[in-house]
Design an enzyme around this catalytic site. Structure first.
Site, mmCIF file in Angstrom:
data_model
loop_
_atom_site.group_PDB
_atom_site.id
_atom_site.type_symbol
_atom_site.label_atom_id
_atom_site.label_comp_id
_atom_site.label_asym_id
_atom_site.label_seq_id
_atom_site.Cartn_x
_atom_site.Cartn_y
_atom_site.Cartn_z
ATOM 1 N N GLY A 11 0.797 -1.137 0.316
ATOM 2 C CA GLY A 11 0.018 0.029 0.165
ATOM 3 C C GLY A 11 0.810 0.566 0.102
ATOM 4 O O GLY A 11 0.014 2.636 -0.256
ATOM 5 N N GLY A 19 6.778 24.396 6.910
ATOM 6 C CA GLY A 19 6.348 24.036 5.034
ATOM 7 C C GLY A 19 4.539 24.747 5.469
ATOM 8 O O GLY A 19 3.920 23.728 6.359
ATOM 9 N N SER A 20 4.452 24.849 4.721
ATOM 10 C CA SER A 20 2.648 24.964 4.862
ATOM 11 C C SER A 20 2.338 24.297 3.034
ATOM 12 O O SER A 20 0.599 25.050 2.346
ATOM 13 C CB SER A 20 2.236 25.795 4.976
ATOM 14 N N GLU A 28 6.182 29.513 6.866
ATOM 15 C CA GLU A 28 5.999 29.318 5.227
ATOM 16 C C GLU A 28 7.457 29.987 4.715
ATOM 17 O O GLU A 28 7.144 31.343 5.082
ATOM 18 C CB GLU A 28 4.781 29.703 5.121
ATOM 19 N N VAL A 31 8.595 19.940 4.607
ATOM 20 C CA VAL A 31 9.420 21.145 3.279
ATOM 21 C C VAL A 31 9.351 19.990 1.999
ATOM 22 O O VAL A 31 9.949 20.291 0.798
ATOM 23 C CB VAL A 31 10.243 21.317 3.581
ATOM 24 N N ASP A 77 5.266 8.741 -7.322
ATOM 25 C CA ASP A 77 6.266 10.071 -6.883
ATOM 26 C C ASP A 77 8.011 9.990 -7.203
ATOM 27 O O ASP A 77 8.482 10.751 -7.236
ATOM 28 C CB ASP A 77 5.980 9.541 -5.302
ATOM 29 N N ALA A 105 -1.532 10.048 -5.073
ATOM 30 C CA ALA A 105 -1.749 9.064 -4.875
ATOM 31 C C ALA A 105 -2.146 8.823 -6.405
ATOM 32 O O ALA A 105 -2.586 8.043 -7.033
ATOM 33 C CB ALA A 105 -2.130 8.756 -3.630
ATOM 34 N N HIS A 143 -30.586 20.811 -4.468
ATOM 35 C CA HIS A 143 -30.606 21.970 -2.933
ATOM 36 C C HIS A 143 -31.113 20.645 -1.716
ATOM 37 O O HIS A 143 -32.114 20.247 -2.133
ATOM 38 C CB HIS A 143 -31.521 22.674 -3.353
#
Ligand code: FAD
Length: 463
Positions: free
Chosen positions: A38, A179-180, A202, A268, A309, A317, A442
């Site tokens: 996974g 890091g943001s 940041e 980061v 990646d 993902a 709605h």
């Protein structure tokens, strides 16, 4: 030596999905994995963080039960139990992949894999024994890990990465998040909701800096309102871990400040797992820490592919999975369309949530479009009012000439479940007028997409 049509190195959402699609297409397939099935996503990323964030959401509801006319005597948390629940969810998901491998008759080979010449993969097991496997096609999907900055070395205790952040034994009283991006703000929100005093640092002028500026500003307002200390245009220069706590020297526009915390989370970015897997021996090209591939994920060496990646592009993902599926469909000789990297949704699961796809307003302007932009705030939405979640908005960006849906940016409760409408609309090349005329149910939060579109065409009803 065992022989396969396809061997996949790594079983993350890139690898295991590649393997399943290959098996569906009648290819004899094996997956090599050195840890749990996974990958990061199921074990240390998407899923366990969402489990933690769900606990934070429930806790916030309990703390504010009176807003809903309810009484909760004393809302409290058990940090250990929250973490254990998250680990349990991750383990369950990993077992689910185990089941899928079996169901699809995919061989799982446990151990560290390395690609070799002659379309071979050498696998070293836990005891150090090695065995070679052969395949016509080898797909590298070894993913990534937390990136370390030289001035922020991770010791796993006081300066930690995301793995430690989701499995801490003790809740820190004070935490600095560096890091943001999505990972940083998700942890900042989680720990803040649990009662930790959080400072987020940041480097760029805005939090979630890749988002549309309107979204970033709204997000920063919410974070500050929730009590998180926000430092933008700021960088952590060094950390001193010699004492009981950690002291971080933060450089800001106003000068230098020292902040003390129990833990610093370094969020980061990522570093790809491309070392010691045989790339150099084979001459597989890499650039800026990524394996170079063409639009069908072929490396420069025939028979060897890379997805997820470890390749350039958004580290998400759903991107890894989509790439893996296309890669094996092409191997099988199917007629496939290359992935449209301009139509990949990005989601951030803090509170409020953020979801976006396509161009930001700035990007669309820079691309030379004349724009029709509409914004609908959730403060004017019936469903948002009923839910007590009125923060945020939907912003839509259309090309004024042809009505092309250039971008959609959302911030608010549950928006991550709403963005697929914009992805599908853009895929089908829908126009603003068509979105406006598509009746939305709605009361739902999704009405805000229709209303924002109406606002773009000066036809908004509820504003
Ligand atoms: C905290 C966090 C939260 C995230 N949240 C989200 C989210 O909400 N949504 C989203 O889309 N993305 C999210 N991501 C990103 C997502 O997890 C990754 O983009 C995704 O897991 C990449 O998939 P992959 O298959 O390329 O690699 P990975 O998931 O990293 O899998 C690679 C696998 O390969 C194995 N491996 C590595 N080297 C070898 C080797 N030599 N031999 C054998 N096995 C090997 C590893 O053990 C691993 O299991 C998050 C990431 C983090 C860290």
């Amino acid at each position: 030596m065992s022989k396969y049509d396809v061997i996949v190195l790594g079983s993350g959402p890139g690898g295991y999905v590649t393997a399943i699609r290959a098996s569906q297409l009648g290819l004899k397939t094996a997956v090599v994995e050195k840890e749990s099935l996974g990958g990061v996503c199921l074990n240390w990323g998407c899923i366990p963080t969402k489990a933690l964030l769900k606990s934070a959401e429930v806790f916030n509801y309990l703390k504010h039960a009176e807003d809903y006319g309810l009484t909760v005597k004393e809302a409290d948390k058990d940090f250990d139990a929250v973490v254990n629940r998250s680990r349990g969810v991750a383990n369950g998901m990993s077992k689910g992949v185990q089941f899928l491998m079996k169901k699809n008759k995919i061989d799982v080979i446990n151990g560290f894999g390395k690609v070799k010449a002659g379309k071979k993969v050498e696998v070293k097991d836990e005891e150090g024994n090695t065995k070679d496997y052969q395949a016509d096609h080898i797909v590298i999907a070894t993913g990534a890990r937390s990136r370390e900055l030289p001035n922020l070395p991770q010791d796993g205790e006081k300066v930690i990465g995301y793995r430690e952040a989701m499995s801490l034994k003790k809740q820190p009283k004070k935490m600095i998040v560096v890091g943001s991006g999505a990972i940083g703000v998700e942890f900042a929100h989680f720990y803040n909701a649990m009662g930790t005093e959080v400072t987020i640092v940041e480097y760029l002028p805005n939090l979630v800096p890749l988002e549309d500026t309107d979204v970033s500003k709204e997000f920063e307002k919410s974070f500050k309102k929730a009590g998180i200390k926000v430092m933008t245009n700021a960088s952590v220069e060094s950390v001193d871990t010699s004492g009981d706590t950690v002291k971080a020297k933060v450089k800001t526009k106003k000068g230098e400040e020292t902040i003390e915390a129990d833990v610093v989370l370094s969020a980061v970015g990522i570093k790809t797992n491309i070392e010691n897997i045989g790339l150099e021996d084979l001459g597989i090209k890499t650039d800026k820490d990524k394996i170079i591939v063409n639009e069908w994920y072929q490396t420069n060496v025939p028979g060897y592919y890379a997805i997820g990646d470890v390749t350039p592009g958004a580290a998400l993902a759903h991107v890894a999975s989509a790439e893996g599926i296309l890669c094996v469909e092409k191997i099988k000789g199917m007629h496939v369309e290359a992935l449209d990297y301009g139509n990949i949704p990005g989601c951030t699961y803090a509170s409020p949530e953020i979801a976006s796809v396509g161009m930001t307003e700035k990007q669309a302007k820079e691309a030379g479009y004349e724009l029709k932009i509409g914004k609908f705030p959730f403060s004017a939405s019936g469903k948002a009012s009923a839910s007590g979640k009125k923060e945020g908005f939907v912003k839509v960006i259309y090309d004024a000439k042809y009505g092309e849906w250039l971008g959609c940016h959302m911030i608010g409760a549950g928006v991550t479940d709403m963005i697929a409408e914009a992805v599908l609309g853009r895929k089908l090349e829908t126009t603003g007028h068509e979105v406006l005329k598509a009746v939305h149910p709605h009361p739902t939060m999704s009405e805000a997409v229709m209303e924002a579109t109406a606002a773009a065409y000066d036809e908004v009803i509820h504003l």
